[in-house]
Design an enzyme around this catalytic site. Structure first.
Site, PDB file in Angstrom:
ATOM      1  N   GLU A 289       0.811  -1.220   0.000  1.00  0.00           N
ATOM      2  CA  GLU A 289       0.000   0.000   0.000  1.00  0.00           C
ATOM      3  C   GLU A 289       0.846   1.273   0.000  1.00  0.00           C
ATOM      4  OE1 GLU A 289      -3.715  -1.736   2.606  1.00  0.00           O
ATOM      5  OE2 GLU A 289      -2.052  -0.789   3.652  1.00  0.00           O
ATOM      6  N   GLY A 291       1.688   5.016  -0.556  1.00  0.00           N
ATOM      7  CA  GLY A 291       0.916   6.247  -0.745  1.00  0.00           C
ATOM      8  C   GLY A 291       1.868   7.368  -1.102  1.00  0.00           C
ATOM      9  N   ARG A 292       2.629   7.802  -0.084  1.00  0.00           N
ATOM     10  CA  ARG A 292       3.576   8.899  -0.241  1.00  0.00           C
ATOM     11  C   ARG A 292       4.503   8.685  -1.449  1.00  0.00           C
ATOM     12  NH1 ARG A 292       5.307  11.762   4.305  1.00  0.00           N
ATOM     13  NH2 ARG A 292       4.732   9.982   5.587  1.00  0.00           N
ATOM     14  N   ARG A 329       2.161  20.039   7.505  1.00  0.00           N
ATOM     15  CA  ARG A 329       3.153  19.044   7.914  1.00  0.00           C
ATOM     16  C   ARG A 329       4.298  19.639   8.737  1.00  0.00           C
ATOM     17  NH1 ARG A 329       5.898  16.168   5.064  1.00  0.00           N
ATOM     18  NH2 ARG A 329       5.718  14.237   6.244  1.00  0.00           N
ATOM     19  N   CYS A 360      -3.358  33.008  11.145  1.00  0.00           N
ATOM     20  CA  CYS A 360      -3.254  33.821  12.345  1.00  0.00           C
ATOM     21  C   CYS A 360      -2.747  32.957  13.486  1.00  0.00           C
ATOM     22  CB  CYS A 360      -4.631  34.385  12.647  1.00  0.00           C
ATOM     23  SG  CYS A 360      -4.531  35.944  13.439  1.00  0.00           S
TER      24      CYS A 360
HETATM   25  N1  LLP Z   1      -1.377   1.611   4.670  1.00  0.00           N
HETATM   26  C1  LLP Z   1      -1.799   1.982   5.887  1.00  0.00           C
HETATM   27  C2  LLP Z   1      -2.609   1.065   6.670  1.00  0.00           C
HETATM   28  C3  LLP Z   1      -1.459   3.245   6.389  1.00  0.00           C
HETATM   29  O1  LLP Z   1      -1.872   3.597   7.601  1.00  0.00           O
HETATM   30  C4  LLP Z   1      -0.690   4.126   5.598  1.00  0.00           C
HETATM   31  C5  LLP Z   1      -0.348   5.465   6.085  1.00  0.00           C
HETATM   32  C6  LLP Z   1      -0.289   3.697   4.327  1.00  0.00           C
HETATM   33  C7  LLP Z   1      -0.640   2.429   3.899  1.00  0.00           C
HETATM   34  C8  LLP Z   1       0.510   4.563   3.403  1.00  0.00           C
HETATM   35  O2  LLP Z   1       1.741   4.902   3.904  1.00  0.00           O
HETATM   36  P1  LLP Z   1       2.795   5.711   2.985  1.00  0.00           P
HETATM   37  O3  LLP Z   1       3.244   4.779   1.881  1.00  0.00           O
HETATM   38  O4  LLP Z   1       2.077   6.883   2.441  1.00  0.00           O
HETATM   39  O5  LLP Z   1       3.869   6.054   3.913  1.00  0.00           O
HETATM   40  N2  LLP Z   1       0.182  12.318   7.505  1.00  0.00           N
HETATM   41  C9  LLP Z   1       1.477  11.701   7.698  1.00  0.00           C
HETATM   42  C10 LLP Z   1       1.513  10.273   7.192  1.00  0.00           C
HETATM   43  C11 LLP Z   1       0.476   9.390   7.817  1.00  0.00           C
HETATM   44  C12 LLP Z   1       0.529   8.008   7.271  1.00  0.00           C
HETATM   45  C13 LLP Z   1      -0.672   7.254   7.687  1.00  0.00           C
HETATM   46  N3  LLP Z   1      -0.752   5.934   7.180  1.00  0.00           N
HETATM   47  C14 LLP Z   1       2.518  12.574   6.996  1.00  0.00           C
HETATM   48  O6  LLP Z   1       2.155  13.595   6.431  1.00  0.00           O
HETATM   49  O7  LLP Z   1       3.692  12.255   7.033  1.00  0.00           O
END
Ligand code: LLP
Length: 430
Positions: A289, A291-292, A329, A360
């Site tokens: 999975e 994302g980033r 962030r 603000c």
């Molecule tokens: N799968 C699950 C179950 C997750 O909780 C997450 C991210 C991902 C996949 C994806 O992770 P990635 O590949 O994107 O690292 N808002 C925070 C990041 C929170 C991540 C939450 N879960 C930030 O801006 O760094």
């Protein structure tokens, strides 16, 4: 800053072959710009790595919490990816463009009954169970709807992934999932197997985010394979699916030493093959999975500088027309970014400044002590690697409107999310 970027003969930054200053003029600032080729190549790299290192026996599910809008689901769908959703809203957005429900993983540590019902009615392929109460609720809802709920179980593998504690999720002290060492993981697997209207599909884990090492993923794969063998021994049931989550790091600044994405699949695949043979269990279908790492480096945010306040012997504040409402962030995690004056892209970054947002709130900063050229009012400030968890975490704080998202590719730009209007802000006010 060692980051490579493109410029044109005016010395302006270009994105997707377009002058960033022209983009700022045409669409206004703040502006989220996403380079589509970067997204496509990340998606393709991940997908190809499953084919190459795991005989295609898996699915890459884009973690849409990083960036959710209709267009990204269309692209993921076209590229043959699945997606991970974590709310009824993300699920709705994915389904609204015809995303195949069987390729959707539904997460969350407190899914509501209506979200569960929505997922079950829509035929979502995998629902990731996070607590025992949810199992009871899911079974009842599935019975009422006359369907079987396809369940994966979220496990805490107990791996320390050396990342910011707010984004670490695989250790025992986490609100997500079931711990191995206390025995609750085995208990819930047995319960799922015995619960009516529920199908045990497999196991899920996610150890954290922005991780730059292979070892935590390899360790996690080992732990999960060992647990799958225990499950087989205790229940006689084989685990079909193993979801290893996301968390693969990207480059924000020179401090980040990022690993090429296929390396994760290669390392994990080797471990899984080894463990399966040694433990006498079948090779699971693998889900990942990211994302980033699919959208993060594709994004650049453009701002207009409105004020430069030099406080002698203290610091220089460079104020931009965005801030924590489009990128929370820095205020949340102290995250670091690379900054560049897009209209003076080839000039040396000789000053160290604080880039401040317009909210603000004193803490509304985008970076402190960041190298920047000679900033003046009217300059366009670019912030790189903002494609993940910026737009998706944006808010209307101070009743600022959420900026538009523009995709750029081969010298062409298209709006994929329109700029909010003041009318949008009052739409639900009564
Ligand atoms: N799968 C699950 C179950 C997750 O909780 C997450 C991210 C991902 C996949 C994806 O992770 P990635 O590949 O994107 O690292 N808002 C925070 C990041 C929170 C991540 C939450 N879960 C930030 O801006 O760094």
């Amino acid at each position: 800053m060692n980051r490579k970027f493109e410029t044109n003969n005016k010395g302006h930054l270009t994105l997707g072959g377009i002058d960033a200053v022209d983009l700022a003029k045409e669409y206004g600032t703040p502006l989220y710009v996403m380079e589509e080729d970067t997204i496509l190549s990340a998606m393709r790299e991940y997908k190809a790595s499953i084919d190459r290192f795991y005989d295609g026996n898996g699915l890459i599910c884009f973690a849409s919490k990083a960036f959710s809008c209709k267009e990204i689901y269309r692209i993921a769908m076209r590229e043959g990816l699945g997606t991970d959703v974590v709310s009824g809203g993300e699920l709705y957005t994915a389904l609204s463009v015809g995303f195949p429900a069987d390729k959707i993983c539904f997460h969350g540590n407190n899914k509501s009954d209506s979200e569960l019902e929505f997922a079950l009615k829509s035929g979502v392929g995998r629902i990731v169970l996070d607590n025992a109460e949810e199992l009871e609720r899911m079974s009842k809802i599935a019975e009422r709807l006359g369907v079987k709920a396809p369940v994966m179980i979220r496990i805490k593998p107990g791996v320390d992934a050396h990342t910011h504690s707010f984004v670490m999720t695989g250790q025992i002290d986490s609100k997500f999932g079931f711990a191995l060492e206390t025995g609750e993981a085995m208990d819930i697997v047995k319960k799922v197997i015995d619960t009516p209207n529920v199908i045990y599909k497999g196991l899920h884990c996610h150890i954290g985010s922005q991780i730059h090492e292979l070892l935590p993923f390899v360790e996690t794969a080992k732990i999960m394979m060992n647990f799958m063998a225990e499950v087989k021994k205790e229940t006689g049931v084989e685990t079909n699916d193993l979801n290893l989550g996301g968390g693969f790091g990207i480059t924000y600044t020179d401090e980040d030493k990022r690993i090429e994405y296929p390396a994760y699949m290669e390392a994990v695949s080797e471990t899984i093959h080894e463990r399966a043979e040694e433990l006498g269990i079948k090779l699971p279908f693998i889900l990942m999975e990211p994302g980033r790492s699919i959208v993060g480096e594709a994004g650049t945010t453009l701002y207009t500088i409105g004020a430069v306040k030099n406080i002698p012997n203290v610091r220089t504040y460079v104020s931009v027309d965005g801030g924590m409402f489009d990128n929370p962030r820095y205020i949340l995690y102290g995250s670091k970014y690379d900054f560049l004056l897009a209209n003076k892209a080839n000039e040396p970054a000789e000053n160290k400044v604080t880039v401040a947002g317009k909210c603000c709130e004193s803490g509304d900063l985008l970076g402190e002590n960041v190298p920047l050229g000679n900033a003046e009012c009217g300059d366009i400030c670019a912030v790189f690697s903002t494609g993940a968890y910026n737009f998706s975490m944006s808010s209307n704080y101070n009743r600022n409107v959420i900026p538009p998202v523009v995709f750029v590719k081969d010298g062409k730009a298209r709006v994929v999310v329109k700029k909010q209007t003041y009318e949008d802000l009052v739409r639900n006010d009564v």
